[in-house]
Design a protein around this motif. Structure first.
Motif, mmCIF file in Angstrom:
data_model
loop_
_atom_site.group_PDB
_atom_site.id
_atom_site.type_symbol
_atom_site.label_atom_id
_atom_site.label_comp_id
_atom_site.label_asym_id
_atom_site.label_seq_id
_atom_site.Cartn_x
_atom_site.Cartn_y
_atom_site.Cartn_z
ATOM 1 N N PRO A 188 0.708 90.100 29.287
ATOM 2 C CA PRO A 188 0.488 88.836 28.571
ATOM 3 C C PRO A 188 1.316 87.690 29.151
ATOM 4 N N TRP A 189 2.526 87.992 29.592
ATOM 5 C CA TRP A 189 3.364 86.964 30.234
ATOM 6 C C TRP A 189 2.788 86.562 31.587
ATOM 7 N N GLU A 190 2.340 87.526 32.369
ATOM 8 C CA GLU A 190 1.801 87.237 33.706
ATOM 9 C C GLU A 190 0.678 86.212 33.644
ATOM 10 N N ALA A 191 -0.096 86.253 32.580
ATOM 11 C CA ALA A 191 -1.220 85.319 32.448
ATOM 12 C C ALA A 191 -0.743 83.873 32.326
ATOM 13 N N THR A 192 0.546 83.666 32.036
ATOM 14 C CA THR A 192 1.083 82.323 31.849
ATOM 15 C C THR A 192 1.847 81.824 33.075
ATOM 16 N N VAL A 193 1.966 82.646 34.123
ATOM 17 C CA VAL A 193 2.829 82.339 35.261
ATOM 18 C C VAL A 193 1.997 82.064 36.504
ATOM 19 N N ALA A 194 2.441 81.124 37.301
ATOM 20 C CA ALA A 194 1.750 80.810 38.550
ATOM 21 C C ALA A 194 1.742 82.020 39.484
ATOM 22 N N ASP A 195 0.670 82.151 40.244
ATOM 23 C CA ASP A 195 0.513 83.299 41.133
ATOM 24 C C ASP A 195 1.598 83.363 42.205
ATOM 25 N N ASP A 196 2.187 82.223 42.526
ATOM 26 C CA ASP A 196 3.204 82.206 43.577
ATOM 27 C C ASP A 196 4.628 82.170 43.010
ATOM 28 N N SER A 197 4.778 82.524 41.746
ATOM 29 C CA SER A 197 6.118 82.527 41.157
ATOM 30 C C SER A 197 7.020 83.497 41.918
ATOM 31 N N PRO A 198 8.231 83.090 42.295
ATOM 32 C CA PRO A 198 9.099 83.943 43.112
ATOM 33 C C PRO A 198 9.644 85.157 42.386
ATOM 34 N N VAL A 199 9.512 85.222 41.063
ATOM 35 C CA VAL A 199 10.044 86.381 40.337
ATOM 36 C C VAL A 199 8.972 87.432 40.053
ATOM 37 N N LEU A 200 7.740 87.161 40.423
ATOM 38 C CA LEU A 200 6.670 88.118 40.132
ATOM 39 C C LEU A 200 6.904 89.465 40.816
ATOM 40 N N ALA A 213 27.751 79.570 29.246
ATOM 41 C CA ALA A 213 26.789 78.621 28.678
ATOM 42 C C ALA A 213 25.735 79.339 27.841
ATOM 43 N N LEU A 214 25.313 80.505 28.298
ATOM 44 C CA LEU A 214 24.349 81.287 27.522
ATOM 45 C C LEU A 214 24.965 81.779 26.226
ATOM 46 N N ARG A 215 26.188 82.302 26.304
ATOM 47 C CA ARG A 215 26.840 82.825 25.095
ATOM 48 C C ARG A 215 27.104 81.719 24.086
ATOM 49 N N ALA A 216 27.328 80.505 24.559
ATOM 50 C CA ALA A 216 27.568 79.385 23.641
ATOM 51 C C ALA A 216 26.352 79.131 22.754
ATOM 52 N N GLN A 217 25.174 79.600 23.179
ATOM 53 C CA GLN A 217 23.963 79.429 22.385
ATOM 54 C C GLN A 217 23.812 80.517 21.321
ATOM 55 N N GLY A 218 24.653 81.563 21.388
ATOM 56 C CA GLY A 218 24.547 82.670 20.452
ATOM 57 C C GLY A 218 24.277 83.972 21.177
ATOM 58 N N PRO A 219 23.954 85.027 20.424
ATOM 59 C CA PRO A 219 23.691 86.331 21.059
ATOM 60 C C PRO A 219 22.521 86.326 22.029
ATOM 61 N N VAL A 220 21.576 85.390 21.813
ATOM 62 C CA VAL A 220 20.394 85.281 22.680
ATOM 63 C C VAL A 220 20.318 83.847 23.193
ATOM 64 N N GLY A 221 20.465 83.677 24.510
ATOM 65 C CA GLY A 221 20.431 82.348 25.102
ATOM 66 C C GLY A 221 19.074 82.030 25.701
ATOM 67 N N TRP A 222 18.952 80.798 26.181
ATOM 68 C CA TRP A 222 17.699 80.293 26.738
ATOM 69 C C TRP A 222 17.948 79.942 28.198
ATOM 70 N N ALA A 223 17.144 80.502 29.100
ATOM 71 C CA ALA A 223 17.405 80.350 30.525
ATOM 72 C C ALA A 223 16.109 80.171 31.289
ATOM 73 N N GLU A 224 16.254 79.911 32.589
ATOM 74 C CA GLU A 224 15.139 79.951 33.525
ATOM 75 C C GLU A 224 15.452 80.973 34.611
ATOM 76 N N LEU A 225 14.500 81.870 34.882
ATOM 77 C CA LEU A 225 14.647 82.837 35.961
ATOM 78 C C LEU A 225 14.218 82.243 37.296
ATOM 79 N N ALA A 226 13.355 81.255 37.239
ATOM 80 C CA ALA A 226 12.882 80.489 38.389
ATOM 81 C C ALA A 226 12.440 79.143 37.825
ATOM 82 N N PRO A 227 12.251 78.134 38.657
ATOM 83 C CA PRO A 227 11.807 76.846 38.126
ATOM 84 C C PRO A 227 10.531 76.983 37.298
ATOM 85 N N GLY A 228 10.604 76.573 36.038
ATOM 86 C CA GLY A 228 9.442 76.640 35.158
ATOM 87 C C GLY A 228 9.141 78.008 34.600
#
Length: 412
Positions: free
Chosen positions: A77-89, A34-49
């Motif tokens: 810069p990315w961390e400033a946009t993510v919730a403190d309890d994000s499971p991927v932090l 599904a990612l490759r169908a979008q091209g060389p760079v796909g769009w995904a979620e690593l965790a909800p939101g």
């Protein structure tokens, strides 16, 4: 890299491919399709939101990994946009170590690590692995059955790395459990990160008071002049990066070996080296499947996709392996048969030879101890741990003829 303004089409995106779903752990390959169908760079979620760009094309991956001007490893810069309890932090949060540094800071951190690990003699590392295998097989060998994930691959890495970092065997379970929680990126991720952080802080505090013949002590005394805080985060990185992917490499390789009787017989007879199985996993089922995270320093057009700043750009080593394997399976000549499991560019793995030695020696020694191991569950029915970053078995049950350490013919 071109930095022109995007047209409307470059903003049009498919729904994100959700790499945090249970289905991804069960079978990641439709997600990679599904990612490759979008091209060389796909769009995904690593965790909800938590969105991310995911690179599934080899040429794009190499361009990303070598381009230090357009992309940075600093996630703040990315961390400033993510919730403190994000499971991927736990896996992505900035720390002052080589993984999250650029430029001169990266060179300073990386050189200190390379110098420290270069002082480990191969024969010493081999002996540590042999000892750990003997300890573990001594525990489950007499039973005639074992789970090679929970009873071998994971505790083996805890034993080996604790010995390298100057901690007793009794601390191995604590290390193993904390890293497992953090790596999965689920509800227990923050707890695992805190437990692992406490583990490392205690270690560095002890070594700051009294040096030993171990890696943290060498880092503390390195000419680069790392502060105790910097050493703490270097150890945080190397313990985590050493333990988890190497344990997964061992268990993934064993699952391939034991699921193929002919393959197993060639390894146990010495007709084929164990290194073949380990390299096969690196090519086709790499244990750190999605990582190598970068951030665009500013909006940029990259291989047909408009990349926003402060959004993770992830290299899918798992997808690269999947599509390379497909090329071979369909008799198409692969564009490049080499794998990228060690990454590439300035941040390529600095200790790949140590990792290969640990994995191959562990598997060789285990199969010498227990040459008639056979899987209890067919490989296609094995289950995998959740999480967007790794390809990691939950268990690998096997049976064999019971053996005790004092039996004749057992490796010394």
């Amino acid at each position: 890299m071109t930095t022109h303004s995007p047209d409307r089409q470059t903003f049009a995106r498919s729904a994100p491919v959700r790499l945090w779903e249970d289905g991804f752990a069960l079978d990641p390959y439709p997600y990679y399709d599904a990612l490759r169908a979008q091209g060389p760079v796909g769009w995904a979620e690593l965790a909800p939101g938590v969105p991310a760009y995911v690179v599934t094309d080899r040429r794009a991956a190499l361009d990303l990994l070598h381009d230090t001007e357009t992309f940075s490893h600093d996630p703040r810069p990315w961390e400033a946009t993510v919730a403190d309890d994000s499971p991927v932090l736990g896996m992505m949060r900035w720390r002052p170590n080589t993984l999250f540094a650029d430029g001169a800071a990266h060179v300073r951190y990386r050189s200190s690590l390379i110098d420290t690990f270069d002082r480990i003699e191969p024969h010493d590392l081999r002996a540590r692995v042999h000892r750990a295998v003997r300890v573990l097989v001594g525990r489950f060998g007499p039973k005639g059955r074992a789970d090679l994930v929970d009873e071998f691959a994971r505790p083996l890495m805890a034993l080996v790395f604790n010995s390298l970092f100057g901690l007793p065997d009794s601390q191995s379970v604590r290390l193993d459990v904390a890293l497992g929680k953090m790596m999965e990126g689920g509800a227990e991720s923050a707890e695992g990160e805190a437990e692992f952080g406490g583990y490392v802080l205690e270690l560095i505090a002890a070594k700051s008071e009294q040096r030993g013949d171990d890696l943290p002590s060498r880092l503390l005394d390195h000419p680069a002049g790392l502060t105790p805080e910097e050493v703490t985060w270097q150890v945080f990185l190397t313990l985590g990066a050493g333990h988890e992917p190497t344990a997964n490499l061992v268990s993934n390789a064993l699952s391939r070996i034991l699921g193929n009787a002919q393959y197993y017989s060639t390894l146990t007879s010495g007709a084929r080296p164990v290194t073949d199985a380990v390299v096969e996993v690196l090519h086709h089922e790499t244990p750190l499947a999605n990582y190598g995270i970068h951030y665009a320093r500013g909006p940029v057009s990259f291989h047909g996709t408009w990349i926003r700043a402060a959004v993770p750009v992830v290299v899918s080593y798992g997808a690269l392996a999947h599509f390379a394997e497909r090329e071979v399976a369909t008799d198409r000549h692969p564009r490049d048969a080499s794998h990228l499991s060690w990454s590439a560019g300035p941040h390529a793995c600095p200790v790949r030879q140590h990792t290969l030695l640990i994995a191959t020696e562990a598997i060789e020694r285990l199969t010498q101890w227990l040459p008639d191991m056979e899987p209890v569950v067919p490989r296609e029915r094995l289950t995998w741990r959740p999480g967007p970053f790794h390809r990691s078995l939950t268990s690998l049950p096997v049976r064999f003829s019971p053996r005790s350490p004092d039996q004749p013919g057992v490796p010394s």
